[in-house]
Design an enzyme around this catalytic site. Structure first.
Site, PDB file in Angstrom:
ATOM      1  N   CYS A  57       6.428 -35.553  16.356  1.00 54.42           N
ATOM      2  CA  CYS A  57       7.113 -34.296  16.085  1.00 54.42           C
ATOM      3  C   CYS A  57       6.464 -33.122  16.800  1.00 54.42           C
ATOM      4  CB  CYS A  57       7.168 -34.038  14.581  1.00 54.42           C
ATOM      5  SG  CYS A  57       5.548 -33.922  13.791  1.00 54.42           S
TER       6      CYS A  57
ATOM      7  N   GLU B 232      16.471 -32.021  18.423  1.00 56.12           N
ATOM      8  CA  GLU B 232      15.267 -32.845  18.525  1.00 56.12           C
ATOM      9  C   GLU B 232      15.676 -34.257  18.951  1.00 56.12           C
ATOM     10  OE1 GLU B 232      11.282 -33.783  15.970  1.00 56.12           O
ATOM     11  OE2 GLU B 232      13.200 -34.070  14.972  1.00 56.12           O
TER      12      GLU B 232
ATOM     13  N   LYS C  27       7.047 -44.666  -0.194  1.00 53.75           N
ATOM     14  CA  LYS C  27       8.183 -45.312   0.453  1.00 53.75           C
ATOM     15  C   LYS C  27       7.987 -45.183   1.961  1.00 53.75           C
ATOM     16  CE  LYS C  27      12.423 -45.809   2.243  1.00 53.75           C
ATOM     17  NZ  LYS C  27      12.540 -45.903   3.702  1.00 53.75           N
TER      18      LYS C  27
ATOM     19  N   GLU D 289       8.433 -31.814   6.042  1.00 55.05           N
ATOM     20  CA  GLU D 289       8.059 -31.656   7.457  1.00 55.05           C
ATOM     21  C   GLU D 289       9.125 -32.380   8.255  1.00 55.05           C
ATOM     22  OE1 GLU D 289       7.423 -32.213  10.933  1.00 55.05           O
ATOM     23  OE2 GLU D 289       5.971 -33.744  10.337  1.00 55.05           O
TER      24      GLU D 289
END
Length: 480
Positions: free
Chosen positions: A280, A380, A172, A247
């Protein structure tokens, strides 16, 4: 308007749900393609196709599966310009970044795990009473969910070990950047990749992603994305006792000591702003020894301000847009928050419109004067924004670096090897770079601590995740 298909059992199919999602060019802000919204019925069809293909695929010799992965890598490489153009348009990234780094890394992922499949995970142990050995058997049908920031790169990082280990996969991709996954499926079909082994189901996370995670015949989920979504996925997988690796990003510190090497500053400009900060692993909190803080700040701001913002087709472009209007608004909202929290904007801090570009561009932004517990420094943001902080000594630097709920990566910049080893030991994160950034051998495990996730990808750790170990114990056999 370009159309994207579902790829189930090796053929393009229309979605069971006729609804579509618009795919936008981040450079212009205009829709240029339509992606299926997708449904649980699409996932169910893909599971059926994968289950049908599994007996034959899993029974192949590892060398035969490796040959298929290498052929897929060759097919991508033969069309590298097509893949690069596709990905650059879909993401707004500079074409050189995609062509020279990201697509080659995707190709390398398939080749690496093709080779890794020949390195058996199995072990044997002899005892006086007999023999013990382990088997690492494929799980069956597994699901992988990849993010929008490195579309083909991170998709291949999950697909390759899952396929090499003998599983059949339902992938996906992000509905924000779906184009290279569609091209991958088309490429696999054209080269005759076994039907049903690789299925790509496009659509929204709340429909297709949720259905993939919840399906009882999907034996494992590998996810890269936000902490909030990862939390929901973990809860569903826990309820089913389903294997999962997550993650979920980071708020990565870079620790710059007074004896840092000469290349530190330019490396950290890259670490802060590559892919418009949408990696990231970007260094978004830069911690600088007080003795060099003022000079470092002056030069860092000058270098950041000089980055060329523009269209991805321009070879001079170093910084493209962020990848969606929603994300554009999020990043600008965090810059406004930083000002409200008392931060001083040293450069950037605003949306910009490069020549002939009407999309979602934000100038590289450097902010100082914020406490480490501020929202800007804790959340973040995932954009072209960084904060600068001064520290007094090694212990102070460690305290600032570890003052985060995330623990994905950190970089340490020093000429003192003893200090480098101490920092690497005491930093609370899954990967530490010493005087470098984004340098990682594919054989090493990758993943984070705290809210950056759990589990590891990369190397044999990835192969192990996509298998179930079984121990066989053989006692003394009767004579004759």
């Amino acid at each position: 308007m370009e159309k994207i298909d579902q790829w189930i059992a090796g053929i393009p199919q229309t979605s069971s749900d006729a609804a579509v999602l618009s795919v936008f060019d981040p450079v212009t802000g205009q829709a240029y393609a339509e992606c299926p919204r997708g449904s649980a019925a699409d996932i169910a069809a893909a599971v059926t196709a994968a289950q049908s293909a599994f007996p034959v695929w899993s029974a192949l010799k590892a060398s035969d599966r490796a040959q298929w992965l290498n052929r897929l890598a060759d097919a991508i490489e033969a069309r590298i310009e097509v893949f690069s153009q596709c990905e650059s348009r879909d993401t707004g990234k500079p074409l050189g970044l995609v062509r020279d780094i990201e697509i080659p890394r995707a190709i390398a992922n398939f080749r690496f795990f093709a080779a890794a499949s020949s390195q058996s995970l199995d072990q044997a142990f002899h005892q006086e009473a007999g023999l013990n050995y382990t088997l690492h058997q494929p799980l069956g049908v597994v699901g992988v969910i990849s993010p929008w920031n490195l579309p083909l790169y991170l998709l291949s990082w999950k697909l390759a070990p899952a396929l090499a280990a003998g599983n059949c996969v339902i992938a996906k991709p992000s509905e924000i950047t779906p184009m290279s996954a569609d091209l991958l499926a088309r490429t696999a079909q054209e080269m005759g990749f076994p039907a049903g082994v690789l299925n790509i189901v496009q659509g929204a996370g709340e429909t297709v992603g949720a259905a993939l995670v919840a399906h009882p015949e999907v034996k494992a989920i590998s996810f890269t994305g936000s902490t909030a979504v990862g939390h929901r996925i973990a809860a569903v997988c826990a309820d089913q006792f389903k294997k999962v690796t997550l993650e979920m990003g980071g708020k990565n510190p870079a620790l710059v000591f007074a004896d840092a090497p000469a290349h530190t500053l330019k490396s950290l400009v890259r670490a802060a702003f590559q892919n418009s900060g949408q990696i990231c692993l970007c260094g978004s909190r830069i911690l600088i020894h007080r003795d060099i803080y003022d000079q470092f700040k002056k030069t860092f701001v000058a270098e950041s301000s000089a980055l060329k913002i523009g269209a991805p087709s321009d070879p001079a472009t170093q910084l493209g847009p962020v990848m969606s209007e929603a994300h554009f608004r999020k990043v600008l909202a965090y810059i406004a928050l930083a000002k409200d929290e008392g931060g001083s904007v040293l450069c950037g801090g605003e949306a910009v419109k490069p020549e002939a570009c009407d999309g979602w561009f934000i100038a590289p932004t450097v902010i100082e004067g914020l406490p480490m517990d501020s929202g800007f420094c804790q959340d973040e943001i995932f954009g072209p924004v960084v904060s600068l902080h001064a520290f007094d000594n090694d212990d102070h630097a460690l305290a600032l670096a570890n003052a985060s709920r995330y623990g994905l990566a950190a970089s340490v910049w020093t000429g003192d090897l003893a200090r480098a080893h101490r920092m690497a030991h005491e930093l609370e994160c899954g990967i530490v770079w010493i005087n470098t950034w984004m340098q990682r051998d594919l054989r090493t495990p990758f993943g984070g601590m705290k809210q950056s996730g759990f589990g590891r990808e990369g190397g044999l750790e990835a192969m192990k995740f996509f298998t179930e170990p079984k121990t066989v114990c053989i006692g003394a056999l009767p004579n004759g």
